[in-house]
Design a protein around this motif. Structure first.
Motif, PDB file in Angstrom:
ATOM      1  N   ALA A 261      38.494  29.154  58.689  1.00  0.00           N
ATOM      2  CA  ALA A 261      38.269  30.586  58.874  1.00  0.00           C
ATOM      3  C   ALA A 261      36.915  30.825  59.544  1.00  0.00           C
ATOM      4  N   PRO A 262      36.810  30.539  60.851  1.00  0.00           N
ATOM      5  CA  PRO A 262      35.527  30.692  61.556  1.00  0.00           C
ATOM      6  C   PRO A 262      35.233  32.117  61.997  1.00  0.00           C
ATOM      7  N   TYR A 263      36.216  33.006  61.884  1.00  0.00           N
ATOM      8  CA  TYR A 263      36.073  34.381  62.363  1.00  0.00           C
ATOM      9  C   TYR A 263      35.758  35.305  61.193  1.00  0.00           C
ATOM     10  N   SER A 264      34.720  36.127  61.337  1.00  0.00           N
ATOM     11  CA  SER A 264      34.369  37.117  60.323  1.00  0.00           C
ATOM     12  C   SER A 264      34.788  38.497  60.813  1.00  0.00           C
ATOM     13  N   TYR A 265      35.759  39.062  60.130  1.00  0.00           N
ATOM     14  CA  TYR A 265      36.381  40.338  60.505  1.00  0.00           C
ATOM     15  C   TYR A 265      35.758  41.438  59.651  1.00  0.00           C
ATOM     16  N   ARG A 266      34.869  42.201  60.257  1.00  0.00           N
ATOM     17  CA  ARG A 266      34.107  43.197  59.516  1.00  0.00           C
ATOM     18  C   ARG A 266      34.954  44.431  59.200  1.00  0.00           C
ATOM     19  N   GLN A 267      34.903  44.859  57.950  1.00  0.00           N
ATOM     20  CA  GLN A 267      35.571  46.080  57.523  1.00  0.00           C
ATOM     21  C   GLN A 267      34.544  47.200  57.509  1.00  0.00           C
ATOM     22  N   ARG A 268      34.769  48.237  58.325  1.00  0.00           N
ATOM     23  CA  ARG A 268      33.806  49.333  58.424  1.00  0.00           C
ATOM     24  C   ARG A 268      34.423  50.640  57.960  1.00  0.00           C
ATOM     25  N   GLU A 269      33.693  51.372  57.133  1.00  0.00           N
ATOM     26  CA  GLU A 269      34.161  52.687  56.726  1.00  0.00           C
ATOM     27  C   GLU A 269      34.199  53.599  57.947  1.00  0.00           C
ATOM     28  N   GLY A 270      35.323  54.320  58.104  1.00  0.00           N
ATOM     29  CA  GLY A 270      35.432  55.246  59.217  1.00  0.00           C
ATOM     30  C   GLY A 270      35.928  54.616  60.495  1.00  0.00           C
ATOM     31  N   SER A 271      36.213  53.281  60.473  1.00  0.00           N
ATOM     32  CA  SER A 271      36.710  52.645  61.685  1.00  0.00           C
ATOM     33  C   SER A 271      38.150  53.065  61.920  1.00  0.00           C
ATOM     34  N   ILE A 272      38.657  52.817  63.125  1.00  0.00           N
ATOM     35  CA  ILE A 272      40.018  53.248  63.487  1.00  0.00           C
ATOM     36  C   ILE A 272      41.063  52.617  62.577  1.00  0.00           C
ATOM     37  N   THR A 273      40.784  51.399  62.056  1.00  0.00           N
ATOM     38  CA  THR A 273      41.766  50.726  61.223  1.00  0.00           C
ATOM     39  C   THR A 273      41.807  51.301  59.814  1.00  0.00           C
ATOM     40  N   LYS A 274      40.884  52.209  59.472  1.00  0.00           N
ATOM     41  CA  LYS A 274      40.838  52.772  58.133  1.00  0.00           C
ATOM     42  C   LYS A 274      41.471  54.148  58.048  1.00  0.00           C
ATOM     43  N   THR A 275      41.643  54.832  59.162  1.00  0.00           N
ATOM     44  CA  THR A 275      42.136  56.191  59.163  1.00  0.00           C
ATOM     45  C   THR A 275      43.367  56.293  60.062  1.00  0.00           C
ATOM     46  N   LEU A 276      44.508  56.615  59.471  1.00  0.00           N
ATOM     47  CA  LEU A 276      45.745  56.688  60.243  1.00  0.00           C
ATOM     48  C   LEU A 276      46.198  58.138  60.379  1.00  0.00           C
ATOM     49  N   SER A 277      46.615  58.495  61.566  1.00  0.00           N
ATOM     50  CA  SER A 277      47.136  59.833  61.841  1.00  0.00           C
ATOM     51  C   SER A 277      48.631  59.738  62.112  1.00  0.00           C
ATOM     52  N   ASN A 278      49.272  60.896  62.263  1.00  0.00           N
ATOM     53  CA  ASN A 278      50.681  60.903  62.632  1.00  0.00           C
ATOM     54  C   ASN A 278      50.896  60.193  63.960  1.00  0.00           C
ATOM     55  N   LYS A 279      49.961  60.378  64.896  1.00  0.00           N
ATOM     56  CA  LYS A 279      50.043  59.703  66.199  1.00  0.00           C
ATOM     57  C   LYS A 279      49.993  58.188  66.024  1.00  0.00           C
ATOM     58  N   ASN A 280      49.147  57.693  65.126  1.00  0.00           N
ATOM     59  CA  ASN A 280      49.073  56.259  64.866  1.00  0.00           C
ATOM     60  C   ASN A 280      50.419  55.721  64.392  1.00  0.00           C
ATOM     61  N   ILE A 281      51.048  56.439  63.473  1.00  0.00           N
ATOM     62  CA  ILE A 281      52.330  56.002  62.922  1.00  0.00           C
ATOM     63  C   ILE A 281      53.398  55.995  64.014  1.00  0.00           C
ATOM     64  N   GLN A 282      53.399  57.007  64.864  1.00  0.00           N
ATOM     65  CA  GLN A 282      54.352  57.047  65.971  1.00  0.00           C
ATOM     66  C   GLN A 282      54.145  55.852  66.902  1.00  0.00           C
ATOM     67  N   ASP A 283      52.883  55.515  67.137  1.00  0.00           N
ATOM     68  CA  ASP A 283      52.585  54.369  68.002  1.00  0.00           C
ATOM     69  C   ASP A 283      53.125  53.072  67.402  1.00  0.00           C
ATOM     70  N   VAL A 284      52.938  52.897  66.092  1.00  0.00           N
ATOM     71  CA  VAL A 284      53.431  51.682  65.438  1.00  0.00           C
ATOM     72  C   VAL A 284      54.950  51.603  65.547  1.00  0.00           C
ATOM     73  N   ARG A 285      55.617  52.720  65.309  1.00  0.00           N
ATOM     74  CA  ARG A 285      57.083  52.751  65.438  1.00  0.00           C
ATOM     75  C   ARG A 285      57.514  52.409  66.864  1.00  0.00           C
ATOM     76  N   ASP A 286      56.868  53.029  67.841  1.00  0.00           N
ATOM     77  CA  ASP A 286      57.241  52.791  69.234  1.00  0.00           C
ATOM     78  C   ASP A 286      56.927  51.360  69.665  1.00  0.00           C
TER      79      ASP A 286
END
Length: 317
Positions: free
Chosen positions: A200-225
């Motif tokens: 595990a040489p990669y350190s994946y930082r978890q940041r409050e407020g980052s795009i991966t922490k907040t999902l919108s309806n548009k995000n969900i539509q993108d995942v479905r598409d």
């Protein structure tokens, strides 16, 4: 004459003045030196661009400043500039934690000359490791890699032959959330040989407020598409690849079901038809998570399954 393969490390950067020093330094500290860094300043409004320029004085670092176009666009621009035989992506708020990482990758390339190398990562929150993901299988072909749950839905845990990307015109779709899903599908459909670095040489930082922490309806539509596009890509594969790819789709679909719990209950209902049409894919589970979700959907229906998933992940958070 350079006999060793050259590795291009593409680092898209946007408003990461707090983190980018650690990111770039983690590459410069590598014991293996036959690489290039491509810093893509994606229209940052803080000091990110200036920091990139400072590091750009290094002869093996290229810097490009561009109008903000998002992560996908920045990665695509970096790929166009890349000259290495192999390509890696490193997000600018993450970093490598092993100074021998590229040396190990180089040894794998020399001994096996594969299309793809995958490796593990640590999730970091407030400078502490909160989770570790290490692929432990000994897969040598891409189908086996997926069946053994060692092919994750991200670009930064992979080393890819640049020719595989350029010859097959594989790039990142712009302006969508979870863009790695479709990109990984295309990599899977074209790659043949692979190997695994079980570290595990990669350190994946978890940041409050980052795009991966907040999902919108548009995000969900993108995942479905994105999921629908992955199904279309699957149709062009041979039978062995199609069967193996179902395991990748199962993982994606379970992630969609987890993501959907983060939006309003009334908004979720518009996806019920999509869920019912595709829940069969969870039969190809390689983990207990997919098995649990599949059983819940069959026995208790969508609404109960959503509530259960939401409760579990709120407790974890």
């Amino acid at each position: 004459m350079i006999l060793e393969p050259l590795i291009s490390i593409i680092i898209p950067a946007y408003n990461v003045e707090t983190y980018i020093d650690q990111c770039i330094t983690s590459v410069l500290n590598q014991t293996y030196k036959n690489y290039e860094i491509i810093l893509v300043d994606d229209g940052a409004t803080d000091n990110t661009g200036s920091i990139c320029d400072m590091y750009g004085k290094n002869e093996n670092i290229k810097v490009i400043h561009k109008k903000n176009g998002g992560l996908s666009d920045a990665r695509n621009v970096g790929l166009e500039l890349a000259g290495g035989k192999y390509v890696m992506f490193l997000d600018s708020d993450d970093y490598w934690n092993d100074t021998y990482f590229l040396k190990k990758i180089h040894e794998q390339i020399l001994s096996k000359d594969v299309d793809l190398i995958v490796f593990g990562y640590n999730k970091i929150l407030n400078q502490k490791i909160i989770d570790t993901r290490i692929p432990t299988c000994n897969a040598t072909d891409i189908c086996d890699l997926v069946r053994k749950d060692a092919f994750d839905i991200c670009a930064w845990d992979k080393v890819i032959k640049r020719s595989l990307l350029t010859n097959n015109e594989i790039s990142f779709r712009k302006n969508v959330y979870s863009e790695d899903m479709e990109w990984c599908s295309k990599v899977f459909s074209t790659a043949k040989s692979c190997c695994v670095l079980s570290e595990a040489p990669y350190s994946y930082r978890q940041r409050e407020g980052s795009i991966t922490k907040t999902l919108s309806n548009k995000n969900i539509q993108d995942v479905r598409d994105n999921y629908k596009r992955c199904i279309e890509i699957q149709k062009s594969m041979n039978e062995d690849y199609q069967i193996a790819f179902n395991y990748f789709l199962a993982k994606n679909f379970s992630m969609f079901l987890i993501a959907i719990t983060q939006i309003d209950k009334h908004e979720r209902k518009k996806y019920y038809s999509f869920i019912n049409q595709n829940k069969y894919i969870l039969r190809y589970y390689s983990r207990n998570r997919e098995k649990m979700i599949y059983i819940c959907l069959l026995c208790f229906g969508i609404s109960f399954t959503e509530s259960l998933i939401g409760w579990i992940y709120k407790r974890r958070g």
